[in-house]
Design a protein around this motif. Structure first.
Motif, PDB file in Angstrom:
ATOM      1  N   VAL A 196       0.845  -1.192   0.000  1.00 45.10           N
ATOM      2  CA  VAL A 196       0.000   0.000   0.000  1.00 45.10           C
ATOM      3  C   VAL A 196       0.882   1.243   0.000  1.00 45.10           C
ATOM      4  CG1 VAL A 196      -1.804   1.270   1.200  1.00 45.10           C
ATOM      5  CG2 VAL A 196      -1.789  -1.238   1.240  1.00 45.10           C
ATOM      6  N   PRO A 197       0.785   2.105  -1.025  1.00 44.62           N
ATOM      7  CA  PRO A 197       1.568   3.352  -1.042  1.00 44.62           C
ATOM      8  C   PRO A 197       1.001   4.354  -0.042  1.00 44.62           C
ATOM      9  CG  PRO A 197       0.107   3.275  -2.932  1.00 44.62           C
ATOM     10  CD  PRO A 197      -0.043   1.952  -2.236  1.00 44.62           C
ATOM     11  N   LEU A 198       1.788   4.708   0.928  1.00 44.56           N
ATOM     12  CA  LEU A 198       1.346   5.632   1.964  1.00 44.56           C
ATOM     13  C   LEU A 198       1.794   7.072   1.692  1.00 44.56           C
ATOM     14  CD1 LEU A 198       2.018   3.403   5.112  1.00 44.56           C
ATOM     15  CD2 LEU A 198      -0.125   3.721   3.863  1.00 44.56           C
ATOM     16  N   ASP A 199       2.956   7.227   1.021  1.00 42.71           N
ATOM     17  CA  ASP A 199       3.484   8.571   0.757  1.00 42.71           C
ATOM     18  C   ASP A 199       2.863   9.123  -0.529  1.00 42.71           C
ATOM     19  OD1 ASP A 199       4.866  10.900   0.752  1.00 42.71           O
ATOM     20  OD2 ASP A 199       6.844  10.015   0.391  1.00 42.71           O
ATOM     21  N   GLN A 200       1.620   9.533  -0.451  1.00 39.28           N
ATOM     22  CA  GLN A 200       0.911  10.007  -1.634  1.00 39.28           C
ATOM     23  C   GLN A 200       1.428  11.362  -2.120  1.00 39.28           C
ATOM     24  OE1 GLN A 200      -1.337   8.505  -3.506  1.00 39.28           O
ATOM     25  NE2 GLN A 200      -1.202   6.631  -2.285  1.00 39.28           N
ATOM     26  N   ALA A 201       1.975  12.171  -1.218  1.00 38.32           N
ATOM     27  CA  ALA A 201       2.459  13.498  -1.622  1.00 38.32           C
ATOM     28  C   ALA A 201       3.617  13.379  -2.616  1.00 38.32           C
ATOM     29  CB  ALA A 201       2.893  14.295  -0.395  1.00 38.32           C
ATOM     30  N   SER A 202       4.568  12.492  -2.308  1.00 43.24           N
ATOM     31  CA  SER A 202       5.702  12.333  -3.220  1.00 43.24           C
ATOM     32  C   SER A 202       5.252  11.733  -4.545  1.00 43.24           C
ATOM     33  CB  SER A 202       6.775  11.453  -2.583  1.00 43.24           C
ATOM     34  OG  SER A 202       6.275  10.142  -2.351  1.00 43.24           O
ATOM     35  N   ARG A 203       4.263  10.858  -4.510  1.00 44.40           N
ATOM     36  CA  ARG A 203       3.772  10.257  -5.746  1.00 44.40           C
ATOM     37  C   ARG A 203       3.034  11.282  -6.603  1.00 44.40           C
ATOM     38  NH1 ARG A 203       4.411   4.783  -5.465  1.00 44.40           N
ATOM     39  NH2 ARG A 203       4.953   3.997  -3.394  1.00 44.40           N
ATOM     40  N   ARG A 204       2.287  12.154  -5.954  1.00 40.88           N
ATOM     41  CA  ARG A 204       1.642  13.228  -6.715  1.00 40.88           C
ATOM     42  C   ARG A 204       2.688  14.161  -7.324  1.00 40.88           C
ATOM     43  NH1 ARG A 204      -2.176  13.011  -2.396  1.00 40.88           N
ATOM     44  NH2 ARG A 204      -1.020  14.644  -1.303  1.00 40.88           N
ATOM     45  N   ALA A 205       3.776  14.382  -6.596  1.00 36.74           N
ATOM     46  CA  ALA A 205       4.855  15.215  -7.126  1.00 36.74           C
ATOM     47  C   ALA A 205       5.479  14.570  -8.364  1.00 36.74           C
ATOM     48  CB  ALA A 205       5.919  15.448  -6.062  1.00 36.74           C
ATOM     49  N   ARG A 206       5.633  13.233  -8.356  1.00 32.37           N
ATOM     50  CA  ARG A 206       6.183  12.547  -9.523  1.00 32.37           C
ATOM     51  C   ARG A 206       5.241  12.680 -10.717  1.00 32.37           C
ATOM     52  NH1 ARG A 206       6.996   8.266  -5.712  1.00 32.37           N
ATOM     53  NH2 ARG A 206       9.108   8.331  -4.834  1.00 32.37           N
ATOM     54  N   ILE A 207       3.944  12.596 -10.453  1.00 31.67           N
ATOM     55  CA  ILE A 207       2.972  12.749 -11.542  1.00 31.67           C
ATOM     56  C   ILE A 207       3.062  14.155 -12.133  1.00 31.67           C
ATOM     57  CG2 ILE A 207       0.517  12.804 -12.092  1.00 31.67           C
ATOM     58  CD1 ILE A 207       0.107  10.669  -9.952  1.00 31.67           C
ATOM     59  N   GLU A 208       3.141  15.143 -11.277  1.00 30.70           N
ATOM     60  CA  GLU A 208       3.224  16.521 -11.750  1.00 30.70           C
ATOM     61  C   GLU A 208       4.521  16.749 -12.530  1.00 30.70           C
ATOM     62  OE1 GLU A 208       1.927  20.312 -12.497  1.00 30.70           O
ATOM     63  OE2 GLU A 208       0.858  18.600 -11.649  1.00 30.70           O
ATOM     64  N   ALA A 209       5.620  16.162 -12.063  1.00 32.55           N
ATOM     65  CA  ALA A 209       6.886  16.299 -12.779  1.00 32.55           C
ATOM     66  C   ALA A 209       6.804  15.654 -14.162  1.00 32.55           C
ATOM     67  CB  ALA A 209       8.022  15.671 -11.965  1.00 32.55           C
ATOM     68  N   ALA A 210       6.151  14.497 -14.247  1.00 32.83           N
ATOM     69  CA  ALA A 210       5.990  13.827 -15.543  1.00 32.83           C
ATOM     70  C   ALA A 210       5.141  14.675 -16.478  1.00 32.83           C
ATOM     71  CB  ALA A 210       5.369  12.452 -15.341  1.00 32.83           C
ATOM     72  N   ARG A 211       4.086  15.299 -15.946  1.00 32.75           N
ATOM     73  CA  ARG A 211       3.248  16.163 -16.782  1.00 32.75           C
ATOM     74  C   ARG A 211       4.020  17.384 -17.266  1.00 32.75           C
ATOM     75  NH1 ARG A 211      -2.255  15.865 -13.020  1.00 32.75           N
ATOM     76  NH2 ARG A 211      -2.868  13.739 -13.664  1.00 32.75           N
ATOM     77  N   LEU A 212       4.855  17.932 -16.395  1.00 36.52           N
ATOM     78  CA  LEU A 212       5.668  19.085 -16.795  1.00 36.52           C
ATOM     79  C   LEU A 212       6.661  18.707 -17.887  1.00 36.52           C
ATOM     80  CD1 LEU A 212       6.380  20.806 -13.352  1.00 36.52           C
ATOM     81  CD2 LEU A 212       4.902  21.619 -15.195  1.00 36.52           C
ATOM     82  N   ARG A 213       7.247  17.504 -17.786  1.00 39.76           N
ATOM     83  CA  ARG A 213       8.163  17.056 -18.839  1.00 39.76           C
ATOM     84  C   ARG A 213       7.426  16.897 -20.165  1.00 39.76           C
ATOM     85  NH1 ARG A 213      10.570  14.096 -14.589  1.00 39.76           N
ATOM     86  NH2 ARG A 213       9.248  12.280 -15.007  1.00 39.76           N
ATOM     87  N   ALA A 214       6.206  16.376 -20.096  1.00 40.52           N
ATOM     88  CA  ALA A 214       5.418  16.239 -21.325  1.00 40.52           C
ATOM     89  C   ALA A 214       5.116  17.613 -21.931  1.00 40.52           C
ATOM     90  CB  ALA A 214       4.120  15.491 -21.031  1.00 40.52           C
TER      91      ALA A 214
END
Length: 322
Positions: A196-214
């Motif tokens: 179970v992923p508990l650190d959702q903040a860091s995962r949301r940050a990775r998603i945002e970084a991927a969107r910014l790269r796109a």
């Protein structure tokens, strides 16, 4: 993860294509420079030989009192200028040959003369920009980068959800001293794991970084489209200009210079023109020949850069479109 790795490999492969195209253009420019140096060197040496003949004639006329000493001094000055020009051409030729040898990875580059003839360029093709957008290796780089950014964004989205794993284990019971509770037969074990992923903040940050790269890749693609369009138009205009100048030399200026030399030589032979007028006519023809050779080199360079802007090795590789 496989899609991300494949897209990353595609980026590297396309970047290798960009490097190859740049090296090919540099090699073509070095070859054209070497051809120009050799052509101008031949013109200078031919003119230098004619000056020697003129110097002898001027000296004879001066000795018999039919020519001024200024003519001899003028020929000597012109010969000195040509010798300095030959020295400069030798240095330029060595540099062009060294550059070409480095690019070809061939230290012992043969010393025979090279020649470059103007290609027939599709200078009136309105579809050149569309071809360039399709053929340029930089376009392939950004397309692979866009696929990589999309795959990374998808991977980041998946990482927000729990990971479920199922495993099976087979136990091979060998002959051995067994505990009293064991029956001595092989066994199979089944298990389930849930992460179970508990650190959702860091995962949301990775998603945002991927969107910014796109978004960054998309912006780079728009900028590349603008750059390719302007580069093609600029090199096309330059090629048009150099071609027109080359044709002007060949169809107008050089024939006029040839006629001037012939008429001045005839007048000099009959005593109607002095030696300095003949020397000026010869020098004018020589300078126009040199200008033609240099214009031809610039035209060939413009064609090579236009081919690079279009994403093809040379303009001959542009096949007719259906």
């Amino acid at each position: 993860r496989r899609a991300v790795a494949e897209a990353e490999a595609g980026v590297v492969e396309a970047e290798a294509g960009v490097l190859a195209a740049e090296l090919a253009l540099e090699a073509q420019e070095a070859y054209i420079a070497l051809a120009r140096v050799q052509a101008v060197d031949a013109l200078v040496r031919d003119y230098r030989a004619r000056l020697d003949a003129f110097a002898e004639a001027a000296a004879v006329r001066y000795e018999v009192g039919r020519g001024p000493q200024a003519a001899i001094l003028r020929v000597q000055l012109e010969a000195g200028r040509l010798d300095a020009r030959l020295s400069t051409l030798d240095a330029e030729g060595r540099l062009a040959r060294a550059t070409l040898a480095r690019l070809l990875d061939h230290p012992a580059l043969p010393g025979q003369p090279v020649a470059a003839a103007p290609a027939e360029a599709p200078l009136a093709d309105s579809a050149l920009v569309a071809r360039a957008l399709r053929l340029r290796p930089e376009t392939a780089v950004l397309e692979a980068a866009a696929r990589q950014a999309a795959a990374e964004e998808a991977l980041s989205e998946i990482a927000r959800y729990p990971e479920v794993g199922v495993h099976a284990t087979y136990f091979d019971i060998a002959d051995a001293d067994l505990p009293a509770t064991a029956d001595g037969r092989d066994a199979v074990g089944l298990g389930v794991t849930v992460r179970v992923p508990l650190d959702q903040a860091s995962r949301r940050a990775r998603i945002e970084a991927a969107r910014l790269r796109a978004a960054q890749v998309e912006t780079q693609q728009e900028a590349l489209t603008t750059a390719i369009t302007t580069h093609v138009e600029a090199h096309l205009h330059h090629a048009h200009h150099e071609r027109d100048a080359l044709l002007r030399y060949r169809r107008q200026l050089l024939p006029q210079a040839e006629t001037t030399v012939e008429s001045t030589l005839a007048a000099y032979t009959t005593g109607q023109a002095d030696f300095l007028a003949l020397l000026d006519a010869e020098r004018t023809r020589f300078e126009l020949r040199v200008a033609e050779a240099e214009t031809e080199a610039r035209y060939l360079t413009a064609l090579a850069r236009l081919a690079r802007a279009l994403g093809v090795p040379s303009l001959y590789d542009l096949a007719p479109q259906p």
